[in-house]
Write a protein that holds these residues in place. Structure first.
Motif, PDB file in Angstrom:
ATOM      1  N   ASP A  97       0.808  -1.216   0.000  1.00 24.65           N
ATOM      2  CA  ASP A  97       0.000   0.000   0.000  1.00 24.65           C
ATOM      3  C   ASP A  97       0.848   1.276   0.000  1.00 24.65           C
ATOM      4  OD1 ASP A  97      -2.546  -1.148  -0.074  1.00 24.65           O
ATOM      5  OD2 ASP A  97      -2.538  -1.511   2.077  1.00 24.65           O
ATOM      6  N   ASP A  98       2.019   1.217   0.594  1.00 24.92           N
ATOM      7  CA  ASP A  98       2.874   2.395   0.695  1.00 24.92           C
ATOM      8  C   ASP A  98       4.328   1.988   0.483  1.00 24.92           C
ATOM      9  OD1 ASP A  98       4.236   4.689   1.285  1.00 24.92           O
ATOM     10  OD2 ASP A  98       3.251   5.052   3.215  1.00 24.92           O
ATOM     11  N   PRO A  99       4.864   2.176  -0.722  1.00 28.34           N
ATOM     12  CA  PRO A  99       6.232   1.753  -1.031  1.00 28.34           C
ATOM     13  C   PRO A  99       7.290   2.422  -0.164  1.00 28.34           C
ATOM     14  CG  PRO A  99       5.021   2.242  -3.043  1.00 28.34           C
ATOM     15  CD  PRO A  99       4.183   2.729  -1.903  1.00 28.34           C
ATOM     16  N   THR A 100       6.955   3.497   0.543  1.00 30.80           N
ATOM     17  CA  THR A 100       7.936   4.170   1.386  1.00 30.80           C
ATOM     18  C   THR A 100       8.112   3.470   2.731  1.00 30.80           C
ATOM     19  OG1 THR A 100       6.343   5.666   2.468  1.00 30.80           O
ATOM     20  CG2 THR A 100       7.271   6.363   0.345  1.00 30.80           C
ATOM     21  N   LYS A 101       7.256   2.528   3.035  1.00 35.60           N
ATOM     22  CA  LYS A 101       7.351   1.825   4.309  1.00 35.60           C
ATOM     23  C   LYS A 101       8.554   0.888   4.314  1.00 35.60           C
ATOM     24  CE  LYS A 101       3.730   3.470   6.484  1.00 35.60           C
ATOM     25  NZ  LYS A 101       3.850   4.209   7.754  1.00 35.60           N
ATOM     26  N   GLY A 102       8.973   0.530   5.513  1.00 39.41           N
ATOM     27  CA  GLY A 102      10.122  -0.350   5.677  1.00 39.41           C
ATOM     28  C   GLY A 102       9.783  -1.804   5.458  1.00 39.41           C
ATOM     29  N   PRO A 103      10.818  -2.666   5.551  1.00 36.16           N
ATOM     30  CA  PRO A 103      10.642  -4.084   5.213  1.00 36.16           C
ATOM     31  C   PRO A 103      10.130  -4.920   6.381  1.00 36.16           C
ATOM     32  CG  PRO A 103      12.928  -3.657   5.669  1.00 36.16           C
ATOM     33  CD  PRO A 103      12.219  -2.343   5.799  1.00 36.16           C
ATOM     34  N   GLU A 104       9.038  -4.547   6.974  1.00 35.09           N
ATOM     35  CA  GLU A 104       8.468  -5.317   8.074  1.00 35.09           C
ATOM     36  C   GLU A 104       6.994  -5.608   7.859  1.00 35.09           C
ATOM     37  OE1 GLU A 104      11.827  -2.946   9.143  1.00 35.09           O
ATOM     38  OE2 GLU A 104       9.791  -2.132   8.938  1.00 35.09           O
ATOM     39  N   MET A 105       6.596  -6.866   8.120  1.00 32.79           N
ATOM     40  CA  MET A 105       5.171  -7.136   8.289  1.00 32.79           C
ATOM     41  C   MET A 105       4.738  -6.338   9.512  1.00 32.79           C
ATOM     42  SD  MET A 105       4.737 -11.245   8.097  1.00 32.79           S
ATOM     43  CE  MET A 105       5.383 -12.248   6.768  1.00 32.79           C
ATOM     44  N   VAL A 106       3.604  -5.680   9.426  1.00 32.74           N
ATOM     45  CA  VAL A 106       3.154  -4.851  10.545  1.00 32.74           C
ATOM     46  C   VAL A 106       1.658  -5.036  10.765  1.00 32.74           C
ATOM     47  CG1 VAL A 106       4.955  -3.100  10.193  1.00 32.74           C
ATOM     48  CG2 VAL A 106       2.732  -2.856   9.040  1.00 32.74           C
ATOM     49  N   SER A 107       1.197  -4.583  11.921  1.00 34.32           N
ATOM     50  CA  SER A 107      -0.241  -4.566  12.166  1.00 34.32           C
ATOM     51  C   SER A 107      -0.870  -3.478  11.312  1.00 34.32           C
ATOM     52  CB  SER A 107      -0.525  -4.314  13.652  1.00 34.32           C
ATOM     53  OG  SER A 107       0.054  -3.091  14.067  1.00 34.32           O
ATOM     54  N   GLU A 108      -2.172  -3.588  11.077  1.00 33.12           N
ATOM     55  CA  GLU A 108      -2.854  -2.684  10.148  1.00 33.12           C
ATOM     56  C   GLU A 108      -2.722  -1.222  10.543  1.00 33.12           C
ATOM     57  OE1 GLU A 108      -6.880  -3.848   9.580  1.00 33.12           O
ATOM     58  OE2 GLU A 108      -6.375  -5.887   8.974  1.00 33.12           O
ATOM     59  N   ASP A 109      -2.710  -0.938  11.836  1.00 34.59           N
ATOM     60  CA  ASP A 109      -2.693   0.461  12.260  1.00 34.59           C
ATOM     61  C   ASP A 109      -1.379   1.169  11.953  1.00 34.59           C
ATOM     62  OD1 ASP A 109      -1.163  -0.891  14.101  1.00 34.59           O
ATOM     63  OD2 ASP A 109      -2.042   0.090  15.852  1.00 34.59           O
ATOM     64  N   LYS A 110      -0.373   0.426  11.512  1.00 33.28           N
ATOM     65  CA  LYS A 110       0.907   1.032  11.164  1.00 33.28           C
ATOM     66  C   LYS A 110       0.901   1.613   9.753  1.00 33.28           C
ATOM     67  CE  LYS A 110       2.745  -0.211  15.076  1.00 33.28           C
ATOM     68  NZ  LYS A 110       3.022   0.798  16.122  1.00 33.28           N
ATOM     69  N   VAL A 111      -0.141   1.292   8.967  1.00 28.97           N
ATOM     70  CA  VAL A 111      -0.242   1.810   7.603  1.00 28.97           C
ATOM     71  C   VAL A 111      -1.446   2.733   7.526  1.00 28.97           C
ATOM     72  CG1 VAL A 111      -0.523   1.223   5.172  1.00 28.97           C
ATOM     73  CG2 VAL A 111       0.813  -0.275   6.660  1.00 28.97           C
ATOM     74  N   THR A 112      -1.209   4.010   7.218  1.00 26.82           N
ATOM     75  CA  THR A 112      -2.306   4.980   7.187  1.00 26.82           C
ATOM     76  C   THR A 112      -2.497   5.619   5.830  1.00 26.82           C
ATOM     77  OG1 THR A 112      -0.789   6.707   7.949  1.00 26.82           O
ATOM     78  CG2 THR A 112      -2.049   5.505   9.625  1.00 26.82           C
ATOM     79  N   LYS A 113      -1.456   5.744   5.030  1.00 23.30           N
ATOM     80  CA  LYS A 113      -1.605   6.346   3.702  1.00 23.30           C
ATOM     81  C   LYS A 113      -0.560   5.772   2.763  1.00 23.30           C
ATOM     82  CE  LYS A 113       1.242  10.377   4.844  1.00 23.30           C
ATOM     83  NZ  LYS A 113       1.323  11.821   4.935  1.00 23.30           N
ATOM     84  N   PRO A 114      -0.919   5.586   1.489  1.00 23.38           N
ATOM     85  CA  PRO A 114      -2.292   5.766   1.001  1.00 23.38           C
ATOM     86  C   PRO A 114      -3.240   4.840   1.749  1.00 23.38           C
ATOM     87  CG  PRO A 114      -0.996   4.511  -0.554  1.00 23.38           C
ATOM     88  CD  PRO A 114      -0.036   5.012   0.474  1.00 23.38           C
ATOM     89  N   PRO A 115      -4.538   4.984   1.589  1.00 27.29           N
ATOM     90  CA  PRO A 115      -5.447   4.189   2.423  1.00 27.29           C
ATOM     91  C   PRO A 115      -5.046   2.721   2.461  1.00 27.29           C
ATOM     92  CG  PRO A 115      -6.683   5.723   1.092  1.00 27.29           C
ATOM     93  CD  PRO A 115      -5.250   5.815   0.615  1.00 27.29           C
ATOM     94  N   ARG A 116      -4.835   2.207   3.663  1.00 25.30           N
ATOM     95  CA  ARG A 116      -4.430   0.811   3.785  1.00 25.30           C
ATOM     96  C   ARG A 116      -5.532  -0.083   3.231  1.00 25.30           C
ATOM     97  NH1 ARG A 116      -5.174   2.230   9.330  1.00 25.30           N
ATOM     98  NH2 ARG A 116      -7.054   1.281  10.227  1.00 25.30           N
ATOM     99  N   GLY A 117      -5.124  -1.147   2.613  1.00 26.19           N
ATOM    100  CA  GLY A 117      -6.070  -2.078   2.016  1.00 26.19           C
ATOM    101  C   GLY A 117      -6.350  -1.808   0.562  1.00 26.19           C
ATOM    102  N   ASP A 118      -5.764  -0.768  -0.007  1.00 27.75           N
ATOM    103  CA  ASP A 118      -5.970  -0.514  -1.432  1.00 27.75           C
ATOM    104  C   ASP A 118      -5.530  -1.711  -2.264  1.00 27.75           C
ATOM    105  OD1 ASP A 118      -7.017   1.955  -1.043  1.00 27.75           O
ATOM    106  OD2 ASP A 118      -5.440   3.075  -2.083  1.00 27.75           O
TER     107      ASP A 118
END
Length: 271
Positions: A97-118
């Motif tokens: 959902d966000d290519p700028t994020k780091g290389p970790e599996m994370v809980s959903e609340d760690k992804v906010t934009k672009p809208p998580r789940g896209d």
């Protein structure tokens, strides 16, 4: 798609937890494929290659080809490790959902934009449906806490009929686990498994996540010289009929070729 359904009936019937979304190949985790050769099959920009990992200090745990349009994995590949269990926490792949994020599996609340789940399924897609999160790499085929936990990412599951998940599919996974433990691992050999789905045409759950028509799996055991020892495949319709049919790897390849209208080979010509 209709070609595969007909074929099945006639037979009676491809970056905390760490993962990395790769641009073009499975090169960083191709050790999970027999002779380091991923299945030949579907290709296109919606298919993302993921090297899955739970423990930042450990290596990758398995590989997944994920369809961001349908929000389900097409297949996951791994080396069988015998039986195990672990605690359960569900993760998502932030880079989908966000290519700028780091290389970790994370809980959903760690992804906010672009809208998580896209580009992937979320936990909220499943409640209130007849479907559970059906693992492609199952917990019972992993033998350590970290590698077992790594299976609890929503990129490794697809909607699976509850009765089928807890019934015939579960039973068959157990049989394969026992067979590979006794006749492959206990002989000092290596077992490779690829488990996948056939995307369906029914309305998606929550209007977002494709419901597969079929689940399928193939396994191949080789000795230390990569010489074939045993292999097999099985599949089942993802509904309340709750049945699984066994077949050969070659027959499974033929059925998958009918689905995708192109060459599909789970193990290439290696098994």
């Amino acid at each position: 798609m209709k070609l595969l359904v007909s074929a099945f009936l006639l037979l009676a019937l491809g970056y905390l937890a760490t993962a990395e979304v790769l641009p073009s190949s499975f090169q960083k985790c191709n050790n999970f494929f027999l002779k380091k050769q991923p299945p030949t099959g579907p290709a296109g920009p919606q298919y993302k290659k993921i090297c899955q990992k739970r423990d930042p200090a450990a290596g990758y745990e398995f590989a997944t080809l994920y369809d961001t349009n349908l929000r389900i994995p097409i297949y996951s590949a791994y080396e069988f490790q015998s039986k195990g269990s672990c605690s359960r926490t569900w993760y998502i792949e932030p880079q989908l959902d966000d290519p700028t994020k780091g290389p970790e599996m994370v809980s959903e609340d760690k992804v906010t934009k672009p809208p998580r789940g896209d580009n992937q399924a979320l936990n909220g897609d499943y409640p209130g449906t007849d479907y559970v999160k059906g693992h492609l790499v199952p917990v019972r085929h992993r033998n350590a806490q970290a590698c077992s936990e790594a299976t609890f990412t929503l990129t490794n599951v697809a909607p699976q009929n509850r009765k089928f998940n807890q019934g015939a599919w579960s039973t068959q996974k157990g049989k394969v686990s026992d067979d590979l433990t006794d006749n492959c691992l206990n002989r000092g050999f290596h077992a490779y498994i690829v488990t996948g789905v056939v995307p369906g045409n029914n309305p998606p759950i929550n209007g977002r996540v494709n419901i597969p028509d079929y689940f399928w799996s193939a396994y191949c055991c080789v000795n230390n010289n990569n010489v074939h020892q045993l292999s097999g495949a099985y599949y089942g319709k993802n509904d309340i009929t709750n049945t699984v049919a066994t077949t050969t790897v070659a027959n499974l390849n033929a059925m998958l070729q009918g689905v995708y209208g192109t060459g599909f080979s789970v193990f290439g010509n290696n098994c």
